[in-house]
Design an enzyme around this catalytic site. Structure first.
Site, PDB file in Angstrom:
ATOM      1  N   VAL A  19      12.211   5.151 -52.527  1.00  0.00           N
ATOM      2  CA  VAL A  19      11.456   6.557 -52.417  1.00  0.00           C
ATOM      3  C   VAL A  19      12.772   7.420 -52.807  1.00  0.00           C
ATOM      4  O   VAL A  19      11.943   8.452 -53.321  1.00  0.00           O
ATOM      5  CB  VAL A  19      11.601   6.524 -50.898  1.00  0.00           C
ATOM      6  CG1 VAL A  19      10.979   7.962 -50.466  1.00  0.00           C
ATOM      7  CG2 VAL A  19      10.586   5.572 -50.241  1.00  0.00           C
ATOM      8  N   ALA A  38       6.565  26.580 -54.152  1.00  0.00           N
ATOM      9  CA  ALA A  38       7.757  27.085 -53.400  1.00  0.00           C
ATOM     10  C   ALA A  38       8.340  28.610 -53.367  1.00  0.00           C
ATOM     11  O   ALA A  38       8.797  29.278 -52.355  1.00  0.00           O
ATOM     12  CB  ALA A  38       8.800  26.223 -53.520  1.00  0.00           C
ATOM     13  N   LYS A 108      10.794   6.473 -40.569  1.00  0.00           N
ATOM     14  CA  LYS A 108      10.165   6.429 -39.273  1.00  0.00           C
ATOM     15  C   LYS A 108      10.862   5.728 -38.167  1.00  0.00           C
ATOM     16  O   LYS A 108      10.632   6.213 -36.773  1.00  0.00           O
ATOM     17  CB  LYS A 108       9.035   5.491 -39.416  1.00  0.00           C
ATOM     18  CG  LYS A 108       8.872   4.162 -40.224  1.00  0.00           C
ATOM     19  CD  LYS A 108       8.795   4.234 -41.741  1.00  0.00           C
ATOM     20  CE  LYS A 108       9.333   3.079 -42.365  1.00  0.00           C
ATOM     21  NZ  LYS A 108       8.637   2.632 -43.411  1.00  0.00           N
ATOM     22  N   ILE A 139      -0.306  10.065 -47.650  1.00  0.00           N
ATOM     23  CA  ILE A 139      -1.254  10.762 -46.932  1.00  0.00           C
ATOM     24  C   ILE A 139      -0.649  11.910 -45.979  1.00  0.00           C
ATOM     25  O   ILE A 139       0.338  11.512 -45.156  1.00  0.00           O
ATOM     26  CB  ILE A 139      -1.956   9.904 -46.089  1.00  0.00           C
ATOM     27  CG1 ILE A 139      -2.524   8.667 -46.596  1.00  0.00           C
ATOM     28  CG2 ILE A 139      -3.169  10.629 -45.168  1.00  0.00           C
ATOM     29  CD1 ILE A 139      -3.170   7.626 -45.456  1.00  0.00           C
ATOM     30  N   GLY A 190       7.881  -3.302 -53.642  1.00  0.00           N
ATOM     31  CA  GLY A 190       8.658  -2.358 -53.099  1.00  0.00           C
ATOM     32  C   GLY A 190       7.963  -1.567 -51.927  1.00  0.00           C
ATOM     33  O   GLY A 190       8.238  -0.512 -51.287  1.00  0.00           O
ATOM     34  N   ASP A 204       7.051  -1.732 -37.629  1.00  0.00           N
ATOM     35  CA  ASP A 204       6.655  -0.702 -38.414  1.00  0.00           C
ATOM     36  C   ASP A 204       5.714   0.243 -38.053  1.00  0.00           C
ATOM     37  O   ASP A 204       5.804   1.440 -38.042  1.00  0.00           O
ATOM     38  CB  ASP A 204       6.817  -1.046 -40.078  1.00  0.00           C
ATOM     39  CG  ASP A 204       6.676  -0.008 -40.871  1.00  0.00           C
ATOM     40  OD1 ASP A 204       7.516   0.705 -41.301  1.00  0.00           O
ATOM     41  OD2 ASP A 204       5.571   0.336 -41.503  1.00  0.00           O
ATOM     42  N   LYS A 208       5.577   4.112 -36.367  1.00  0.00           N
ATOM     43  CA  LYS A 208       4.512   5.244 -37.089  1.00  0.00           C
ATOM     44  C   LYS A 208       3.523   5.691 -36.044  1.00  0.00           C
ATOM     45  O   LYS A 208       3.355   6.817 -35.879  1.00  0.00           O
ATOM     46  CB  LYS A 208       3.867   4.649 -38.333  1.00  0.00           C
ATOM     47  CG  LYS A 208       5.023   4.352 -39.312  1.00  0.00           C
ATOM     48  CD  LYS A 208       4.108   3.599 -40.543  1.00  0.00           C
ATOM     49  CE  LYS A 208       5.090   3.337 -41.648  1.00  0.00           C
ATOM     50  NZ  LYS A 208       4.617   2.151 -42.436  1.00  0.00           N
TER      51      LYS A 208
HETATM   52  N1  HSE Z   1       6.713  -1.394 -45.146  1.00  0.00           N
HETATM   53  C1  HSE Z   1       5.960  -0.157 -45.006  1.00  0.00           C
HETATM   54  C2  HSE Z   1       4.342  -0.428 -45.702  1.00  0.00           C
HETATM   55  C3  HSE Z   1       6.471   1.017 -46.088  1.00  0.00           C
HETATM   56  O1  HSE Z   1       4.279  -1.715 -45.779  1.00  0.00           O
HETATM   57  O2  HSE Z   1       3.622   0.229 -45.036  1.00  0.00           O
HETATM   58  C4  HSE Z   1       5.736   2.322 -45.641  1.00  0.00           C
HETATM   59  O3  HSE Z   1       6.346   2.846 -44.739  1.00  0.00           O
END
Ligand code: HSE
Length: 438
Positions: A19, A38, A108, A139, A190, A204, A208
């Site tokens: 990222v 900006a 997150k 998004i 990635g 994860d 979120k």
């Molecule tokens: N590991 C997360 C996913 C990356 O696969 O959505 C993005 O937060």
């Protein structure tokens, strides 16, 4: 350009992995377009990273291996935290805030677990902490909920918010590939977390979902109360039986305002195959939001990857830059609602949530067994929507039942009684079912 007389804003990027590298490249490639938006130039003043990224041409940019040095650098206005994880990231963000810098983060886990403390520190120092990239990658879902839907009382939202998990489920279903093989590809691309069990076990997604729930309902972040169930136990049989019944299995995060509290849960879910969200495949993410004024809206796009995530990080940087000259009292609050107006609604234990269910069990092939099962369900007040018994040459046959909506505690009691029947072999598989009714 209007604002051309304003000093450029200086940004420090911490972390130059997937990222961080994407953010550096997008800021550089689209510098002119971004400055027009900006109102002033945005310059990467310094990068804090332990390793260089071969995809980035960082020549001419100051580099350090000590990210805290970036947080303390008096030249820097905005610190961009892209190192991930909890400990060093938290220290970095709090140090940046302490030094009066605005923060942009894609982290997150950090926001879901330490966000309340971080926002409090930011309010004291009058700085912004922006975190659009923390949920659903590219998004702009945080902006949509926090600003675009601010007229609404939000009833519920449901999302496919882990790209790796969705990629795995899609490849397994469409191509019959093995779980491990698909996971390895997601890691190479990635998409996956440093610890991929975070993806597969729903942690994860729960990070979120915790953030989205707080924005939707205006309540403090409460990750520790989220219910989490992973996808690693989903079998090909379940995928196939679900399809026969007209459903797809997706790993969903769901949060809903109920009468006595808020539901906050991540689990595999059967979704009618005709629902738009059932057709969100591969690494793509989607979030469905039900608001009382607007009805249902859906947001779809890439949920991970270098430049899609960078798109959200850079949008936050632009937002922060615009805010620098705006009235401090009229900023969009971190959690959408004014900090003094956050609600203390309880997060419901999963036993107190309601859902329809898919049940699969192995039953002896003899008269009266189905009657015993259905009478247990009936005694718990559980209505049956559909029932199938599969033919096999074995002594035990798979029985699949779809129930109507029921309190989870009642279902638990019914399952315990069914599993105790002598005619039932092994345990009963259960997967929740969602129809997305308003
Ligand atoms: N590991 C997360 C996913 C990356 O696969 O959505 C993005 O937060």
């Amino acid at each position: 350009m209007r604002g051309a007389g304003l000093k450029p804003v200086k940004v420090g990027i911490c972390g130059l992995g997937t990222v961080g590298g994407g953010t550096f490249n997008v800021l550089k490639r689209n510098a002119e377009e971004i400055a027009r938006r900006a109102g002033r130039k945005i310059i990467v003043e310094e990068i804090g990273a332990r390793r260089i990224n071969p995809d980035c041409d960082t020549k001419g940019t100051q580099m350090t291996s000590d990210v805290l040095e970036v947080a303390r650098n008096p030249e820097i206005d905005v610190v961009v935290e892209l190192i991930g994880g909890y400990d060093v990231a938290k220290e970095l963000v709090l140090t940046a805030i302490e030094h009066g810098k605005h923060v942009v983060t894609a982290n997150k886990a950090l926001i879901a677990v330490h966000g309340n403390e971080i926002f409090e520190a930011a309010q004291k120092k009058n700085v912004m902490v922006a975190f659009e990239a923390s949920v659903a990658g590219g998004i702009p879902i945080i902006k949509a909920i926090r600003e675009g839907l601010s007229a609404n009382k939000i009833n519920w939202l449901a999302g496919i918010i882990n790209g790796t998990g969705n990629f795995i489920m899609t490849e397994m279903r469409d191509k019959g590939r093995d779980f491990d093989d698909v996971l390895k590809e997601a890691q190479e691309l990635g998409y996956a977390e440093a610890d991929p069990t975070f993806d597969v076990e729903g942690i994860d997604a729960a990070h979120k979902l915790t953030i989205l729930a707080s924005l939707a309902f205006g309540m403090p972040l409460q990750f520790e109360k989220a219910f989490t169930e992973g996808i690693s136990k989903i079998t090909r049989d379940d995928v196939q039986y679900a399809e026969e019944l007209g459903y797809r299995i997706k790993h969903l995060g769901i949060t809903r305002r109920a009468e006595n509290g808020v539901e906050l849960r991540v689990h595999p879910t059967l979704i009618p195959e005709t629902a738009l969200i059932a057709n969100v495949n591969g690494v793509m993410n989607a979030v469905l939001v039900d608001g009382d004024a607007v009805g249902q809206t859906m947001y779809y796009g890439p949920g991970a990857g270098a430049e899609p995530t960078a798109s959200a990080v850079v949008a936050d940087i632009v937002d922060v830059v615009r805010t620098l000259t705006a009235d401090r009292d009229n900023r969009v609050p971190h959690l959408a609602f004014q900090p003094s107006e956050l609600s203390d609604a309880a997060i419901l234990p999963v036993e107190q949530t309601e859902s329809a269910y898919y049940l699969r069990m192995n039953a002896e092939e003899k008269p009266g067994v189905l009657a015993k099962i259905t009478s247990i369900l009936g005694e718990q007040g559980i209505n049956i929507e559909a029932i199938i018994q599969k033919e096999t040459s074995e002594d035990q046959v798979p029985v699949i039942i779809l129930t109507q909506s029921v309190l989870e505690q009642k279902l638990n009691d019914a399952i315990a009684q069914i599993e105790a029947l002598a005619e039932i072999g092994g345990s009963v598989t259960r997967i929740r079912v969602e129809h997305f009714d308003s």
